[in-house]
Write a protein that holds these residues in place. Structure first.
Motif, PDB file in Angstrom:
ATOM      1  N   TYR A 266       3.457  -0.768  11.117  1.00  0.00           N
ATOM      2  CA  TYR A 266       3.617  -2.228  11.063  1.00  0.00           C
ATOM      3  C   TYR A 266       4.887  -2.711  11.776  1.00  0.00           C
ATOM      4  O   TYR A 266       4.900  -3.822  12.327  1.00  0.00           O
ATOM      5  N   PRO A 267       6.010  -1.959  11.846  1.00  0.00           N
ATOM      6  CA  PRO A 267       7.155  -2.427  12.662  1.00  0.00           C
ATOM      7  C   PRO A 267       6.826  -2.549  14.144  1.00  0.00           C
ATOM      8  O   PRO A 267       7.336  -3.454  14.821  1.00  0.00           O
ATOM      9  N   VAL A 268       5.937  -1.669  14.643  1.00  0.00           N
ATOM     10  CA  VAL A 268       5.560  -1.752  16.057  1.00  0.00           C
ATOM     11  C   VAL A 268       4.772  -3.032  16.323  1.00  0.00           C
ATOM     12  O   VAL A 268       5.025  -3.764  17.292  1.00  0.00           O
ATOM     13  N   PHE A 269       3.786  -3.321  15.439  1.00  0.00           N
ATOM     14  CA  PHE A 269       3.003  -4.558  15.597  1.00  0.00           C
ATOM     15  C   PHE A 269       3.882  -5.796  15.441  1.00  0.00           C
ATOM     16  O   PHE A 269       3.719  -6.787  16.156  1.00  0.00           O
TER      17      PHE A 269
ATOM     18  N   SER B 275       0.841  -1.198   0.000  1.00  0.00           N
ATOM     19  CA  SER B 275       0.000   0.000   0.000  1.00  0.00           C
ATOM     20  C   SER B 275       0.879   1.253   0.000  1.00  0.00           C
ATOM     21  O   SER B 275       2.088   1.188   0.241  1.00  0.00           O
ATOM     22  N   ASN B 276       0.239   2.370  -0.233  1.00  0.00           N
ATOM     23  CA  ASN B 276       0.924   3.663  -0.221  1.00  0.00           C
ATOM     24  C   ASN B 276       0.529   4.490   0.997  1.00  0.00           C
ATOM     25  O   ASN B 276       0.745   5.712   0.998  1.00  0.00           O
ATOM     26  N   ASN B 277      -0.021   3.818   1.995  1.00  0.00           N
ATOM     27  CA  ASN B 277      -0.473   4.530   3.189  1.00  0.00           C
ATOM     28  C   ASN B 277       0.699   4.719   4.146  1.00  0.00           C
ATOM     29  O   ASN B 277       1.407   3.763   4.486  1.00  0.00           O
ATOM     30  N   TYR B 278       0.889   5.951   4.574  1.00  0.00           N
ATOM     31  CA  TYR B 278       2.008   6.252   5.457  1.00  0.00           C
ATOM     32  C   TYR B 278       1.834   5.606   6.824  1.00  0.00           C
ATOM     33  O   TYR B 278       2.803   5.113   7.421  1.00  0.00           O
TER      34      TYR B 278
ATOM     35  N   HIS C  74       9.282  10.689   1.671  1.00  0.00           N
ATOM     36  CA  HIS C  74      10.197  11.819   1.862  1.00  0.00           C
ATOM     37  C   HIS C  74      10.058  12.403   3.267  1.00  0.00           C
ATOM     38  O   HIS C  74       9.839  13.600   3.454  1.00  0.00           O
ATOM     39  N   GLY C  75      10.149  11.495   4.250  1.00  0.00           N
ATOM     40  CA  GLY C  75      10.033  11.934   5.627  1.00  0.00           C
ATOM     41  C   GLY C  75      10.483  10.840   6.577  1.00  0.00           C
ATOM     42  O   GLY C  75      10.881   9.736   6.151  1.00  0.00           O
ATOM     43  N   PRO C  76      10.433  11.099   7.870  1.00  0.00           N
ATOM     44  CA  PRO C  76      10.840  10.068   8.841  1.00  0.00           C
ATOM     45  C   PRO C  76       9.854   8.898   8.844  1.00  0.00           C
ATOM     46  O   PRO C  76       8.636   9.080   8.771  1.00  0.00           O
TER      47      PRO C  76
END
Length: 462
Positions: free
Chosen positions: A68-71, A59-62, A150-152
């Motif tokens: 997902y890394p937290v889960f 997906s393209n959802n930020y 283009h962000g953290p």
């Protein structure tokens, strides 16, 4: 995804059914309840470990990419803990059934409510403690995304501990293989083989005794049929647990093979690293060049191993999702509760205390015909017969004593009635039958009273 959703639904149904008061009467259902909860949590963790990262990457959802890394960091150790708990709950169910089938009278003393609860709590604590180190294997770091957002963006990485060769050798090769595969597999195979042998022996003896009883007393066939029905119900529980264990072994066999292959490859890499450290380097002009044809085989082996890992994960999820079918096939109570929910059958409420008492009595009666208990039962019957024969002999002896003590008094009375002026020599002749007349009169009175007491006592015993 379909297996995860279906398994989630079936395990929710299993938890609700096993929480029913009628199902909680059996101790086996306590294990199955916690096993269903463990399978439910494992499927949820598998979703966040195997499915949710793929959905997020496609997906393209930020938010999906960021969370997902937290889960995944949370689901990885929890999933391993629930998998360990499910394995050892399956082992505990098999051991519980082994004691009930092969040692029924010892199981009545050993396997009760508190030991079962402590065994379940112990398996949960053991699963959590043995997987505490997995919380230190993954790390979340914030990186800068240049491609898409283009962000953290948060990402997940392996820690230095997880990349350590000695740590992998101890935890993944030795501990994981022993705890998750070798010990449970050997225990399940031995215990279930003993259960199958005991079932065959008890079936043979039960059929022989039922035929003998039916030929000796054909009027008692209804009670015999009732006992056979109870034994069939007990047998269905055993077959249900055997089916659960068989599915577990089949679905985890590929994971066991993958683990062995991974351990062998890890040991080879570790040995090569040691050799490269200890071995002196050759000059560049005589250094051997690596051969190119091994590259294709290594890529092929890696692709095959990855595919095998995906299939083993699918089988583990399938094992956690398929228990409902086993319960529907072998458990009549489970079927009746499901039919009641669907409106196909009316529910019959029973007294829980009476049901538990009757089930315990029937189980003790049915399982008492196993080979180890037949001899003890026959000895008890023989001792009871000997006790009855001894009581009859004592009763006959006391009656004879009573008759002999009163015989001399009757002879004296008859002689006095016939001739009041009986001569002294005849009276002395009657009295000469006794050793001493004066002492025997008091002795006769004592014997008469004691014999009456004995008669009353043995009459009450009879």
């Amino acid at each position: 995804m379909p297996i995860a959703i279906f398994g989630f639904m079936t395990n929710v149904i299993n938890v609700i059914v096993f929480c029913d008061p009628e199902m909680r009467c059996s101790l086996v259902n306590h294990f199955l309840l916690v096993l269903s909860i463990s399978d439910l949590v494992l499927l949820v963790c598998n979703f966040f470990m195997l499915i949710f990262p793929v959905i997020a990457s496609m997906s393209n959802n930020y938010l999906l990419h960021d969370y997902y890394p937290v889960f995944l960091w949370f689901a990885y150790p929890v999933g391993l803990s629930t998998q360990t708990c499910g394995v050892y709950l399956t082992v505990l169910v098999s051991v519980h059934r082994y004691l009930g089938v092969c040692h029924p009278f010892r199981a009545k003393r050993w396997v009760s409510g508190k030991p079962v609860k402590w065994a379940i709590i112990g398996s949960i604590i053991f699963s959590i403690v043995i997987n505490l180190h997995t919380w230190l294997e993954l790390d979340i770091r914030t990186c800068y995304s240049n491609d898409l957002f283009h962000g953290p963006l948060r990402s997940i990485f392996l820690t230095q501990l997880r990349q350590n060769a000695k740590y992998n050798l101890i935890t993944k090769c030795i501990m994981y293989t022993l705890i998750m595969f070798i010990i449970p597999f050997i225990t399940l195979i031995i215990v279930n083989c003993r259960i199958v042998v005991a079932l065959k022996e008890s079936t043979r003896m039960r059929n022989g005794q039922s035929m003998k009883k039916s030929t000796q007393s054909p009027l008692k066939t209804p009670s015999l049929l009732k006992t056979n029905g109870n034994s069939l119900r007990d047998r269905s529980v055993t077959l249900m647990l055997l089916a659960i264990v068989a599915i577990f072994l089949c679905c985890n066999c590929l994971a066991f093979c993958n683990n062995i292959y991974d351990n062998v490859q890890l040991a080879k890499r570790h040995a090569q690293e040691l050799n490269s450290i200890n071995q002196t380097s050759y000059p560049p002009e005589i250094e051997e060049q690596p051969q190119d044809y091994n590259g294709e085989w290594s890529i092929f082996d890696e692709w095959t191993f990855d595919l095998s890992v995906e299939i083993s994960n699918l089988l583990i999820s399938l094992n956690s999702s398929s228990s409902m079918f086993v319960y529907l096939i072998f458990s009549s109570k489970y079927r009746s509760i499901i039919k009641h929910w669907l409106g196909l059958e009316k529910r019959r409420r029973t007294n829980g205390v009476a049901l538990t008492t009757v089930m315990a009595a029937q189980k003790a009666l049915e399982l008492s015909i196993l080979p180890d208990e037949v001899e003890a039962r026959r000895n008890r019957k023989e001792k009871k017969k000997e006790h009855i024969v001894k009581n009859k002999k004592r009763l006959n002896k006391s009656a004879q004593l009573f008759l002999t003590t009163s015989e001399t008094d009757l002879r004296k009375a008859r002689a006095i009635r016939k001739d009041p002026e009986i001569e002294e020599d005849e009276i002395q002749e009657i009295q000469s039958d006794e050793p001493s007349a004066a002492s025997n009169i008091s002795r006769d009175d004592q014997n008469r009273s004691s014999s009456k007491r004995k008669l009353l006592r043995f009459a009450t015993l009879a």
